[in-house]
Design an enzyme around this catalytic site. Structure first.
Site, mmCIF file in Angstrom:
data_model
loop_
_atom_site.group_PDB
_atom_site.id
_atom_site.type_symbol
_atom_site.label_atom_id
_atom_site.label_comp_id
_atom_site.label_asym_id
_atom_site.label_seq_id
_atom_site.Cartn_x
_atom_site.Cartn_y
_atom_site.Cartn_z
ATOM 1 C CG ASN A 164 71.509 -9.390 -12.199
ATOM 2 O OD1 ASN A 164 71.551 -10.604 -12.039
ATOM 3 N ND2 ASN A 164 72.176 -8.805 -13.169
ATOM 4 C CG ASP A 165 73.499 -8.999 -7.540
ATOM 5 O OD1 ASP A 165 73.996 -9.720 -8.413
ATOM 6 O OD2 ASP A 165 73.875 -7.828 -7.323
ATOM 7 C CB VAL A 166 67.336 -9.809 -4.955
ATOM 8 C CG1 VAL A 166 68.147 -8.774 -4.208
ATOM 9 C CG2 VAL A 166 66.548 -9.170 -6.086
ATOM 10 C CB ALA A 173 76.920 -9.324 -6.251
#
Length: 464
Positions: free
Chosen positions: A393-395, A434
């Site tokens: 997700n965040d990456v 995050a």
């Protein structure tokens, strides 16, 4: 056992530890490196036991506690799932730090046993060593506990900050240095206990401002701290093996943290000082606006990938939770039979600890030459037909490049949005670790596959 022979065996164990680190630097040689580490530690333990010299009550206690601790550690390691490995590592780091604190306390209260002098007249060098070992160990203990709570979900993964927190950390750091100076000058017991108490507090204050998405570097950093704590206590105990092992762990952890910070465009000193990822809550995406998304199924995904010339797999924590790596390998094998070129893209902090995804893929016997790091493969997304994102997700969040107010702004991401088609496997539209929404979900070229990662991948295999 003579001191010369003792030094030789400790040197041998030290060389084996160095070979272990060298082996662990590559997936191809990691098993051999792990074997070298086991042999080195076995030698160090048995030599330490033999150095006791007699079968006294203390020796029996040593064997009993070694058996109890080893059994508990082995049981936990065998039972723990890969998804919980990061918090296990954080938990073990905390024990290393606490052990350093206990050894320092023992040495301070019984200096004659350790040949450090007498109470009230301990050698200055020994006081500095045990003070540093105790303070770093205490910071490691409480810092690791906070990291464990964040990783486990018991504490919010969001940065927890308050006004003047970093100035408080600075004041406490200066206070610690001053107290160590006065302890060496006066050798008053109160200073020693105060050093330990303040260090426990500093450990908490250093980690709570760091966001959950940044935990991989925190784990690496705490690993380094635990090594330096062990090295400091090694000097106090005059144990060569402990000094070598601690220095290796401390330096390798620091180097890894630096490499990860550089790869993520972060300040290494901010990480050390506990300021990394500290953002105001208003920067988080809390919008309840309903944005349109394209919803697909396994048949749609199979059709797109079967007719593609190239597919890039982007594994993330969702793959780890679902234990989908074996199904993923089977899907890739099916695609290869259809003439599709398939590679894997790994972000430096995908998952919850360094190398998390690499270990899972190796567990599924994915060929090492098909796995690429961010800087090696990022340019390939522009020429890729399909990017299959499985919980990363965040990456993969484009706001890291477009929104200066985002907590992850400036962090290099995998440019999956440049692919012709993006298949994103996720249970829901919930934000990542995050705590921010992923803009990739709503792109025109993204097809959301809402399901358990393993089940969706298995359904795609059937459709293929």
């Amino acid at each position: 056992m003579s001191s010369n022979l003792l030094a030789v065996f400790y040197l041998i164990s030290g060389v084996l530890f160095i070979l272990a680190l060298r082996g662990l630097s590559s997936p191809e040689t990691s098993r051999r490196g792990n074997f070298f580490g086991i042999i080195g530690m076995t030698i160090a333990i048995f030599v330490t036991i033999l150095s006791v010299g007699n079968f006294s009550t203390g020796f029996i206690y040593l064997l009993v506690f070694l058996l109890i601790g080893g059994s508990i550690g082995a049981l936990i390691a065998f039972k723990i799932p890969m998804t919980a490995m990061p918090e296990l590592v954080a938990g073990f780091h905390s024990l290393v730090g606490l052990a350093a604190v206990f050894v320092a306390i023992s040495a301070f209260l019984n200096p004659t046993v350790f040949n450090l002098g007498i109470p009230g007249d301990i050698k200055i060098a020994s006081l500095i060593e045990m003070s540093l070992g105790a303070s770093i160990g205490a910071i490691t203990f409480t810092g690791s506990i906070i990291a464990f709570l964040k990783l486990r979900g018991i504490m919010s993964g969001s940065p927890i900050i308050f006004l003047g927190q970093h100035y408080l950390n600075l004041v406490l750091g200066i206070t610690l240095v001053s107290l160590i100076f006065y302890l060496c000058k006066t050798q008053i017991d109160t200073w020693f206990w105060t050093i330990i108490l303040i260090s426990f507090l500093v450990g908490v204050l250093l980690i709570i401002p760091i966001g959950g998405a940044d935990m991989p570097v925190v784990i690496s950093m705490l690993n380094s701290y635990s090594g330096w704590a062990a090295a400091g206590i090694g000097f106090t105990l005059e144990n060569t093996a402990l000094i070598i092992t601690g220095a290796l762990v401390g330096s390798s952890g620091a180097i890894l943290s630096y490499i990860m910070c550089k790869g993520m465009n972060r300040s290494f000193f901010n990480v050390i000082l506990g300021g990394w990822g500290a953002t105001d809550d208003k920067t988080k995406s809390t919008s309840k606006e309903q944005k349109p998304v394209k919803n697909g199924n396994a048949d749609d995904a199979a059709f797109l990938m079967k007719n593609a010339s190239s597919v890039i797999i982007v594994p993330g924590y969702g793959m780890a939770v679902a234990q989908a790596q074996h199904a993923l390998r089977e899907m890739v094998d099916s695609l290869k039979k259809n003439g599709v070129k398939v590679t894997y893209a790994i972000h430096p902090v995908a998952g919850r600890m360094p190398g998390h995804m690499n270990v899972l893929l190796a567990e599924a016997n994915v060929p090492y030459d098909e796995v690429f790091e961010l800087e090696e493969i990022n340019n390939d997304f522009a020429n890729c037909d399909v990017a299959y994102v499985i919980g990363a997700n965040d990456v993969t969040n484009p706001v890291a490049k477009t929104d200066p107010q985002s907590p992850i702004y400036g962090m290099p991401i995998l440019d999956v949005e440049k692919s012709k088609s993006v298949l994103f496997v996720k249970r829901s539209l919930s934000p990542g670790y995050a705590g921010i929404d992923n803009d990739l979900f709503y792109r025109d070229n993204t097809l959301m596959l809402f399901a358990d990662a393993k089940k969706m991948t298995e359904d795609i295999i059937k459709s293929l």
